[in-house]
Design a protein around this motif. Structure first.
Motif, PDB file in Angstrom:
ATOM      1  N   PRO A   1     -13.367   0.493 -14.854  1.00 46.76           N
ATOM      2  CA  PRO A   1     -11.997   0.600 -15.371  1.00 46.76           C
ATOM      3  C   PRO A   1     -11.127   1.528 -14.521  1.00 46.76           C
ATOM      4  CG  PRO A   1     -13.582   0.798 -17.158  1.00 46.76           C
ATOM      5  CD  PRO A   1     -14.372   0.831 -15.883  1.00 46.76           C
ATOM      6  N   GLY A   2      -9.888   1.102 -14.304  1.00 48.50           N
ATOM      7  CA  GLY A   2      -8.932   1.938 -13.574  1.00 48.50           C
ATOM      8  C   GLY A   2      -8.863   1.688 -12.090  1.00 48.50           C
ATOM      9  N   ILE A   3      -9.782   0.870 -11.542  1.00 50.14           N
ATOM     10  CA  ILE A   3      -9.754   0.542 -10.112  1.00 50.14           C
ATOM     11  C   ILE A   3      -9.075  -0.819  -9.931  1.00 50.14           C
ATOM     12  CG2 ILE A   3     -11.116   0.106  -8.040  1.00 50.14           C
ATOM     13  CD1 ILE A   3     -13.305   1.848  -9.206  1.00 50.14           C
ATOM     14  N   HIS A   4      -8.069  -0.859  -9.058  1.00 53.25           N
ATOM     15  CA  HIS A   4      -7.322  -2.093  -8.816  1.00 53.25           C
ATOM     16  C   HIS A   4      -7.436  -2.495  -7.352  1.00 53.25           C
ATOM     17  CE1 HIS A   4      -5.414  -1.228 -12.690  1.00 53.25           C
ATOM     18  NE2 HIS A   4      -5.112  -0.039 -12.214  1.00 53.25           N
ATOM     19  N   LEU A   5      -7.607  -3.780  -7.109  1.00 53.24           N
ATOM     20  CA  LEU A   5      -7.526  -4.318  -5.748  1.00 53.24           C
ATOM     21  C   LEU A   5      -6.061  -4.588  -5.430  1.00 53.24           C
ATOM     22  CD1 LEU A   5     -10.429  -6.904  -5.358  1.00 53.24           C
ATOM     23  CD2 LEU A   5     -10.092  -4.832  -4.016  1.00 53.24           C
ATOM     24  N   GLY A   6      -5.578  -4.003  -4.321  1.00 48.66           N
ATOM     25  CA  GLY A   6      -4.189  -4.185  -3.940  1.00 48.66           C
ATOM     26  C   GLY A   6      -3.961  -5.472  -3.171  1.00 48.66           C
TER      27      GLY A   6
ATOM     28  N   PRO B   1       0.805  -1.237   0.000  1.00 43.47           N
ATOM     29  CA  PRO B   1       0.000   0.000   0.000  1.00 43.47           C
ATOM     30  C   PRO B   1       0.825   1.268   0.000  1.00 43.47           C
ATOM     31  CG  PRO B   1      -0.192  -1.180   2.102  1.00 43.47           C
ATOM     32  CD  PRO B   1       0.468  -2.103   1.150  1.00 43.47           C
ATOM     33  N   GLU B   2       2.014   1.237   0.600  1.00 43.55           N
ATOM     34  CA  GLU B   2       2.837   2.449   0.665  1.00 43.55           C
ATOM     35  C   GLU B   2       3.401   2.843  -0.702  1.00 43.55           C
ATOM     36  OE1 GLU B   2       5.398  -1.042   2.174  1.00 43.55           O
ATOM     37  OE2 GLU B   2       3.339  -0.276   2.434  1.00 43.55           O
ATOM     38  N   MET B   3       3.348   1.942  -1.684  1.00 45.59           N
ATOM     39  CA  MET B   3       3.831   2.265  -3.022  1.00 45.59           C
ATOM     40  C   MET B   3       2.703   2.660  -3.975  1.00 45.59           C
ATOM     41  SD  MET B   3       6.899  -0.477  -3.787  1.00 45.59           S
ATOM     42  CE  MET B   3       7.444   0.446  -5.219  1.00 45.59           C
ATOM     43  N   ALA B   4       1.478   2.609  -3.488  1.00 46.62           N
ATOM     44  CA  ALA B   4       0.327   2.975  -4.317  1.00 46.62           C
ATOM     45  C   ALA B   4       0.012   4.456  -4.117  1.00 46.62           C
ATOM     46  CB  ALA B   4      -0.883   2.124  -3.946  1.00 46.62           C
ATOM     47  N   GLY B   5      -0.473   5.097  -5.184  1.00 43.87           N
ATOM     48  CA  GLY B   5      -0.841   6.505  -5.091  1.00 43.87           C
ATOM     49  C   GLY B   5      -2.262   6.666  -4.588  1.00 43.87           C
ATOM     50  N   LEU B   6      -2.439   7.458  -3.544  1.00 40.80           N
ATOM     51  CA  LEU B   6      -3.755   7.721  -2.952  1.00 40.80           C
ATOM     52  C   LEU B   6      -4.574   6.443  -2.752  1.00 40.80           C
ATOM     53  CD1 LEU B   6      -4.744  10.918  -4.994  1.00 40.80           C
ATOM     54  CD2 LEU B   6      -3.854  10.810  -2.655  1.00 40.80           C
TER      55      LEU B   6
ATOM     56  N   THR C   1      -7.845  -0.523  -2.305  1.00 40.71           N
ATOM     57  CA  THR C   1      -7.887  -0.261  -3.744  1.00 40.71           C
ATOM     58  C   THR C   1      -7.018   0.948  -4.086  1.00 40.71           C
ATOM     59  OG1 THR C   1      -9.766   1.301  -3.722  1.00 40.71           O
ATOM     60  CG2 THR C   1     -10.289  -1.053  -3.780  1.00 40.71           C
ATOM     61  N   THR C   2      -6.673   1.049  -5.368  1.00 41.38           N
ATOM     62  CA  THR C   2      -5.908   2.193  -5.846  1.00 41.38           C
ATOM     63  C   THR C   2      -6.148   2.372  -7.337  1.00 41.38           C
ATOM     64  OG1 THR C   2      -3.700   3.189  -6.030  1.00 41.38           O
ATOM     65  CG2 THR C   2      -3.854   0.808  -6.340  1.00 41.38           C
ATOM     66  N   ARG C   3      -5.967   3.588  -7.807  1.00 40.38           N
ATOM     67  CA  ARG C   3      -5.997   3.880  -9.245  1.00 40.38           C
ATOM     68  C   ARG C   3      -4.596   4.165  -9.782  1.00 40.38           C
ATOM     69  NH1 ARG C   3     -10.510   5.164 -12.089  1.00 40.38           N
ATOM     70  NH2 ARG C   3     -12.515   5.090 -11.009  1.00 40.38           N
ATOM     71  N   ASP C   4      -3.646   4.359  -8.882  1.00 39.01           N
ATOM     72  CA  ASP C   4      -2.294   4.772  -9.277  1.00 39.01           C
ATOM     73  C   ASP C   4      -1.299   3.688  -8.905  1.00 39.01           C
ATOM     74  OD1 ASP C   4      -0.037   6.104  -9.977  1.00 39.01           O
ATOM     75  OD2 ASP C   4      -0.146   7.634  -8.419  1.00 39.01           O
ATOM     76  N   ILE C   5      -0.713   3.034  -9.913  1.00 37.87           N
ATOM     77  CA  ILE C   5       0.231   1.960  -9.643  1.00 37.87           C
ATOM     78  C   ILE C   5       1.561   2.236 -10.335  1.00 37.87           C
ATOM     79  CG2 ILE C   5      -1.570   0.244  -9.305  1.00 37.87           C
ATOM     80  CD1 ILE C   5      -1.071  -0.763 -12.115  1.00 37.87           C
ATOM     81  N   LYS C   6       2.576   1.522  -9.900  1.00 45.82           N
ATOM     82  CA  LYS C   6       3.930   1.763 -10.372  1.00 45.82           C
ATOM     83  C   LYS C   6       4.185   1.164 -11.761  1.00 45.82           C
ATOM     84  CE  LYS C   6       5.369   3.920  -6.696  1.00 45.82           C
ATOM     85  NZ  LYS C   6       5.703   5.340  -6.758  1.00 45.82           N
ATOM     86  N   TYR C   7       5.233   1.709 -12.367  1.00 42.99           N
ATOM     87  CA  TYR C   7       5.765   1.242 -13.635  1.00 42.99           C
ATOM     88  C   TYR C   7       6.094  -0.249 -13.556  1.00 42.99           C
ATOM     89  CZ  TYR C   7       9.367   1.402 -17.416  1.00 42.99           C
ATOM     90  OH  TYR C   7      10.127   1.203 -18.527  1.00 42.99           O
ATOM     91  N   PHE C   8       5.633  -1.044 -14.511  1.00 41.33           N
ATOM     92  CA  PHE C   8       5.841  -2.484 -14.601  1.00 41.33           C
ATOM     93  C   PHE C   8       5.191  -3.267 -13.459  1.00 41.33           C
ATOM     94  CE2 PHE C   8       9.824  -1.757 -17.297  1.00 41.33           C
ATOM     95  CZ  PHE C   8       9.129  -2.017 -18.470  1.00 41.33           C
TER      96      PHE C   8
END
Length: 380
Positions: free
Chosen positions: A104-109, A74-79, A122-129
């Motif tokens: 679309p755009g909602i991810h379960l962490g 969770p600490e690497m996810a945006g908002l 959940t988050t909408r902002d995830i890291k590269y790769f």
């Protein structure tokens, strides 16, 4: 428990997926990339795919789950939207949550502790790769990752449908006559190209496939009307003057194209044009993205021979090229598209089937025949 699975396809593909993400991570590190998503182990990959598969076969309020899972703390996810209590990573829990996270755009962490995976929110902002598993329909999963800078459609790595496994062949991008739209879908275009003209075709393809009616889109040169020699006249739904809404958007500055207002308007126009492909016949746009006609009927060009064979490929590991009669590539839409490209060799045809198949027809100078690129594994 991590690594305990009963879905055989998950066991079969886990090592391959682990290596894919490890290779991308190492290459990104060498380029000096920072703040990359963690690389999942084969055991974690196997467990996430296994759990997602069994969740996909469940029903919640009569509906099949449609969810996106990301392997990320969770600490690497945006908002992030954080649950007060961690939820167990189990098929029944995913099915229960699915109605609230299917947009679309909602991810379960998903993350782990003490050899146990759990859902943190959940988050909408995830890291590269970042490792993503998308549950599209019962028994259909797509392993993918987020592109650099988050531009455009996620890049697909593996498609699993029941016991069928399709590993995307990245080497397809280096083959002769590979169209730019296919190269882009395979993830080898620069991030900036996701606001360039080539990716208009990617967006149109995704939207065409999404409406589910099937359709044909012909891309023709803007500086000639020669393409009309392969269209039965008169064209019932010709557009005059040509609709330039999409073309005008693509001519705006790169700075404007980065704005959310531009991106929303671009998607609206893309969907409007893609929607016209559901009308019986072909939609025609120029290579400058002006809408010329829709509902156009394709006919063999006068003096030209019927197309007798085409080369057909799919960007999937261990799937070689085959030479077939064009009728083997699909139904009437596919046959007419092959004929159109055979007669008009400076054009492109994008064909969506109602069953979800998607094919790009181009002329191959190397082979001296029409090339059918089946790309539905990349559009999921």
């Amino acid at each position: 428990m991590i690594g305990k699975s009963t879905y055989q396809a998950a066991q079969k593909v886990a090592k391959t997926v682990e290596q894919h993400f490890a290779d991308y991570y190492a290459a990104a590190r060498e380029r000096g990339e920072q703040k990359l998503a963690p690389v999942p182990s084969a055991q974690v990959i196997e467990t996430i795919i296994d759990t997602a598969f069994w969740a996909s076969l469940r029903h919640e309020e009569g509906q099949s789950p449609k969810i996106s899972l990301v392997f990320l703390p969770p600490e690497m996810a945006g908002l992030p939207l954080l649950f007060k209590q961690r939820l167990p990573f189990k098929p029944d829990v995913l099915a229960k949550l699915s109605p609230g996270v299917e947009r679309p755009g909602i991810h379960l962490g998903v993350w782990y502790e003490d050899d146990e995976l759990y859902i943190w929110g959940t988050t909408r902002d995830i890291k590269y790769f970042c490792f993503v598993v998308d549950v599209s329909e019962p028994g259909l999963l797509v392993v993918k990752h987020r592109r650099k800078k988050g531009m455009g459609k996620f890049a697909n790595v593996v498609v699993l449908k029941g016991d069928q496994v399709k590993v995307v062949d990245e080497e397809s991008a280096s083959l002769p006559d590979c169209p730019e739209v296919l190269t882009s879908l395979l993830g080898f275009s620069s991030p900036s190209s996701w606001t360039s003209s080539v990716n208009v075709l990617v967006q149109l393809a995704v939207s065409m496939r999404a409406h589910g009616h099937g359709g044909s889109l012909l891309v023709v040169p803007a500086d000639t009307d020669e393409w009309q020699e392969s269209i039965i006249q008169p064209i019932t739904y010709a557009v005059q003057p040509h609709f330039s809404g999409l073309s005008d958007l693509m001519q705006q500055s790169k700075e404007e194209q980065q704005q959310s207002l531009w991106q929303r308007e671009n998607q609206r126009v893309i969907d409007n044009i893609a929607g016209l492909t559901a009308v019986d016949g072909a939609t025609v746009i120029s290579d400058k993205y002006e809408l010329l006609a829709f509902g156009a009927k394709i006919g063999r060009r006068r003096g030209h021979t019927p197309v007798e064979q085409i080369i057909m490929t799919e960007p999937v590991v261990n799937e070689g090229a085959v030479i077939v009669h064009p009728s083997q590539s699909g139904g009437t839409r596919h046959l007419s598209a092959a004929q159109f490209v055979h007669d008009q060799r400076n054009t492109l045809a994008l064909i969506a089937s109602q069953d979800g198949r998607f094919t790009i027809f181009t002329w191959s100078p190397c082979e001296g025949m029409v090339h059918a690129h089946r790309i539905d594994a990349l559009l999921l």
